[in-house]
Enzyme design. Structure first.
Site, PDB file in Angstrom:
ATOM      1  N   ASP A   1     -12.828  -2.607  -2.139  1.00 61.19           N
ATOM      2  CA  ASP A   1     -13.916  -3.583  -2.278  1.00 61.19           C
ATOM      3  C   ASP A   1     -15.198  -3.013  -1.688  1.00 61.19           C
ATOM      4  OD1 ASP A   1     -13.994  -4.820   0.757  1.00 61.19           O
ATOM      5  OD2 ASP A   1     -11.955  -4.379   0.118  1.00 61.19           O
TER       6      ASP A   1
ATOM      7  N   GLU B   1       0.825  -1.205   0.000  1.00 56.98           N
ATOM      8  CA  GLU B   1       0.000   0.000   0.000  1.00 56.98           C
ATOM      9  C   GLU B   1       0.863   1.261   0.000  1.00 56.98           C
ATOM     10  OE1 GLU B   1      -3.903  -1.397   2.553  1.00 56.98           O
ATOM     11  OE2 GLU B   1      -2.029  -1.047   3.649  1.00 56.98           O
TER      12      GLU B   1
END
Length: 254
Positions: A212, A25
């Protein structure tokens, strides 16, 4: 105490610590800012934590990740590693500002879409259920993040509430708590970082990119893996704009 805090808020921001759960990330931002991995970190030799640092404009930038589990070799995600690295980073680096950045699940019922980047207004836990008076409030641990109205307006960022728990999926109990928390996004670290930072009164901003849709029709883990690379790239763009905005400013300017 208020006078001291006022002086701090009017002093130019110098040192920022990013707490990021997964190096994947953080890597786009590490590359963009040309940060270098610190070999001799200020952390205990036993830990697997990773630290990248460097100067960007007038800012001392530090990115700290919990690293990989020494037994299983997977990323050390979740509230416990996040709490530990936040605590150690505050003591060792003494930042003016903490930014917890990373990915999160979003709720389409609250308007979240894949690749949306949110600045978190309020954060709470959704899996610390303690049905005892007052302890129930402690378990939820709801906290406001450091207010950044000028940053949000200037960069036109979305704002939402975050709910944190140690599971990627969502049980019926979790869903009930997340709804009570009025969350737009959910993650596995944010409330833990905010808890530790609050103890030491270090101003903290949480910025999350949606990988998501939790209340969608696809498995969370499948969607997360599919979108991770694209969303971290989008997150990197937003974080760079945030850093550029912070440069040369005081906390009270944010």
């Amino acid at each position: 105490m208020e006078g001291v805090m006022g002086q701090v808020e009017k002093r130019p921001i110098s040192t920022i610590v990013f707490i990021v759960a997964m190096q994947k990330e953080a890597q786009p931002l590490i590359n963009r800012l040309r940060l270098v991995e610190e070999v001799n970190t200020p952390f205990p030799k036993e830990v697997t934590w990773i630290m990248f640092k460097g100067m960007y404009k007038d800012l001392n930038i530090n990115i700290v990740c919990p690293g990989k589990d020494s037994t299983l070799g997977v990323e050390s995600v979740g509230t416990v590693p996040a709490s530990l690295v936040t605590y150690a980073s505050i003591l060792a680096i003494q930042p003016d500002l903490i930014i917890n950045a990373g990915t999160a699940g979003g709720f389409k019922a609250k308007g979240a879409c894949i690749s949306d980047v949110y600045v978190v207004s309020t954060v709470a836990f959704h899996d610390r259920r303690i049905p005892v008076p007052v302890l129930d409030i402690y378990g939820v641990g709801m906290r406001n993040t450091f207010p950044t109205p000028n940053l949000i307006k200037e960069l036109n960022l979305k704002v939402g509430r975050l709910s944190t728990g140690d599971s990627m999926d969502m049980s019926p109990h979790d869903e009930e708590s997340i709804t009570a928390n009025d969350a737009t996004v959910k993650d596995m670290e944010g409330a833990a970082v905010a808890y530790v930072a609050d103890i030491f009164k270090v101003p903290t901003i949480l910025i999350k990119g949606v990988t998501d849709i939790v209340d969608g029709n696809r498995p969370t883990s499948e969607e997360f893996l599919e979108n991770l690379a694209a969303v971290t790239a989008k997150l990197d763009e937003s974080l760079t704009k945030v850093i550029d905005f912070i440069s040369g400013k005081c906390l009270s300017d944010l």
